[in-house]
Scaffold this motif. Structure first.
Motif, PDB file in Angstrom:
ATOM      1  N   TYR A   1      13.462  -3.917  48.806  1.00 28.10           N
ATOM      2  CA  TYR A   1      14.943  -4.034  49.004  1.00 28.10           C
ATOM      3  C   TYR A   1      15.386  -4.189  50.482  1.00 28.10           C
ATOM      4  O   TYR A   1      14.698  -3.451  51.256  1.00 28.10           O
ATOM      5  CB  TYR A   1      15.852  -2.986  48.387  1.00 28.10           C
TER       6      TYR A   1
ATOM      7  N   THR B   1      20.768  -4.475  43.139  1.00 23.81           N
ATOM      8  CA  THR B   1      20.853  -3.665  44.516  1.00 23.81           C
ATOM      9  C   THR B   1      20.449  -2.392  44.357  1.00 23.81           C
ATOM     10  O   THR B   1      20.272  -1.767  43.127  1.00 23.81           O
ATOM     11  CB  THR B   1      22.476  -3.841  44.779  1.00 23.81           C
TER      12      THR B   1
ATOM     13  N   GLN C   1      17.327  -7.692  47.101  1.00 24.65           N
ATOM     14  CA  GLN C   1      16.141  -8.275  47.107  1.00 24.65           C
ATOM     15  C   GLN C   1      15.674  -9.370  47.913  1.00 24.65           C
ATOM     16  O   GLN C   1      14.518  -9.620  48.376  1.00 24.65           O
ATOM     17  CB  GLN C   1      15.541  -8.558  45.803  1.00 24.65           C
TER      18      GLN C   1
END
Length: 115
Positions: A33, A54, A66
């Protein structure tokens, strides 16, 4: 004393023993992330689980996505509003004056009935 006991400082049942004693671990995949402050957060998920869109960045607390090229935008914080500001959003001045007149009429009725 350089030699000493090789298991010094440990106890029975402490530490990692290996997969033979614990059983086999579930297959995992790594999902990365990215937040708006260019922080990279790798998170491991089980392969049979779909990762969330998220993830909260552990360094700054912003939402991370991502896509490294387009991370989620920084959320806009709303300034503090008073109760009166929320009421003014819901009602116009004319509606507020009408409600005030109704409330004053009820108070006046109660006062005249009590006399």
């Amino acid at each position: 004393m350089a030699g000493g006991n090789p298991i010094r400082g440990s106890r029975i049942g402490a530490g990692r023993m290996g997969e033979a004693e614990r059983g086999e671990s579930a297959p995992r995949r790594l999902v990365t992330y990215y937040c708006a402050h260019d922080h990279v957060t790798p998170v491991r998920f089980a392969e049979d689980v779909s990762p969330p869109e998220t993830w909260d960045c552990p360094r700054c607390g912003l939402p991370a996505g991502q896509n490294a090229a387009a991370p989620p935008p920084i959320p806009r914080s709303e300034p503090y509003k008073t109760h009166l500001a929320y009421v003014r959003e819901r009602r116009s001045d004319a509606e507020g004056n009408a409600l005030l007149d109704e409330a004053l009429a009820r108070i006046n009725e109660r006062r005249t009935a009590a006399d």
